[in-house]
Design an enzyme around this catalytic site. Sequence first.
Site, short mmCIF file in Angstrom:
data_model
loop_
_atom_site.label_atom_id
_atom_site.label_comp_id
_atom_site.label_asym_id
_atom_site.label_seq_id
_atom_site.Cartn_x
_atom_site.Cartn_y
_atom_site.Cartn_z
N HIS A 14 0.85 -1.19 0.00
CA HIS A 14 0.00 0.00 0.00
C HIS A 14 0.88 1.24 0.00
O HIS A 14 2.07 1.18 0.35
CB HIS A 14 -0.93 -0.01 1.20
CG HIS A 14 -2.07 -0.95 1.06
ND1 HIS A 14 -2.69 -1.54 2.12
CD2 HIS A 14 -2.72 -1.41 -0.05
CE1 HIS A 14 -3.66 -2.32 1.69
NE2 HIS A 14 -3.70 -2.26 0.38
N GLY A 61 -3.05 -1.95 -7.85
CA GLY A 61 -4.01 -2.68 -7.02
C GLY A 61 -5.44 -2.21 -7.17
O GLY A 61 -6.34 -3.01 -7.47
N ASP A 66 -4.71 -6.36 -7.71
CA ASP A 66 -4.93 -7.33 -6.62
C ASP A 66 -5.70 -8.54 -7.16
O ASP A 66 -5.40 -9.69 -6.83
CB ASP A 66 -5.72 -6.70 -5.48
CG ASP A 66 -4.97 -5.59 -4.78
OD1 ASP A 66 -3.72 -5.62 -4.76
OD2 ASP A 66 -5.63 -4.69 -4.23
N ASP A 86 -1.40 -1.60 4.77
CA ASP A 86 -1.47 -0.54 5.77
C ASP A 86 -2.73 -0.73 6.61
O ASP A 86 -3.82 -0.39 6.18
CB ASP A 86 -1.49 0.82 5.08
CG ASP A 86 -1.40 1.98 6.05
OD1 ASP A 86 -1.56 1.77 7.27
OD2 ASP A 86 -1.17 3.11 5.59
N HIS A 93 -10.15 0.24 -2.15
CA HIS A 93 -10.34 -1.07 -2.77
C HIS A 93 -10.22 -2.20 -1.74
O HIS A 93 -9.77 -3.30 -2.04
CB HIS A 93 -9.34 -1.27 -3.92
CG HIS A 93 -7.91 -1.28 -3.50
ND1 HIS A 93 -7.27 -0.20 -2.95
CD2 HIS A 93 -6.99 -2.25 -3.57
CE1 HIS A 93 -6.02 -0.52 -2.68
NE2 HIS A 93 -5.82 -1.76 -3.04
N ASP A 96 -11.05 -5.80 -2.54
CA ASP A 96 -10.04 -6.50 -3.34
C ASP A 96 -8.88 -6.98 -2.48
O ASP A 96 -8.35 -8.07 -2.67
CB ASP A 96 -9.50 -5.58 -4.44
CG ASP A 96 -10.56 -5.16 -5.43
OD1 ASP A 96 -11.55 -5.89 -5.60
OD2 ASP A 96 -10.41 -4.07 -6.02
N ARG A 102 -7.69 -13.53 1.28
CA ARG A 102 -8.54 -14.70 1.42
C ARG A 102 -8.12 -15.81 0.45
O ARG A 102 -7.98 -16.97 0.84
CB ARG A 102 -10.01 -14.33 1.17
CG ARG A 102 -10.96 -15.49 1.28
CD ARG A 102 -12.38 -15.07 0.78
NE ARG A 102 -13.15 -16.24 0.46
CZ ARG A 102 -13.04 -16.96 -0.66
NH1 ARG A 102 -12.17 -16.61 -1.57
NH2 ARG A 102 -13.78 -18.01 -0.87
#
Length: 149
Positions: A14, A61, A66, A86, A93, A96, A102
């Site tokens: 990030h 991203g 992402d 962060d 987003h 995402d 996940r």
Amino acid sequence: MSRTGRKTIALVAHDHRKVDLAEWAAFNRDILAAHELVATGTTGSILTHELGLEVETMLSGPLGGDQQLGARIAEGAVDLLIFFWDPLEAQPHDPDVRALLRIATVWNVAVATNRATADYLVSSPLLHAPYERTMPEFAGDRESSGSAA
């Protein structure tokens, strides 16, 4: 999934963590250079231009990078995810970001979200050795999930 010693490492950071990731990557440059690297937009540009690393760069991203990395993970084409996120800054987003973390967990991909964990991952003897990660039971559903119901 790497059956050789050469791994595919995905790198993401990030905005407020890009300097930290760049410093970490500079310290580990020789280790990273021995592997295939893929990164989201700006992170990939930093690693390429400032450190001279060969990096396949995805979109930024927030613009789909992402999700591109998530697809690579689901295809079994990523061995490690180094994601300096962060936790103190809201991300536009965020869905995402959560999806990427996940899917890495679903497919049993090693994930580092901070410098200490990234240090442990790149110093592991498994980084340079063949490694076949075990797949969760539901991984077999991958073939059947593409068929129409």
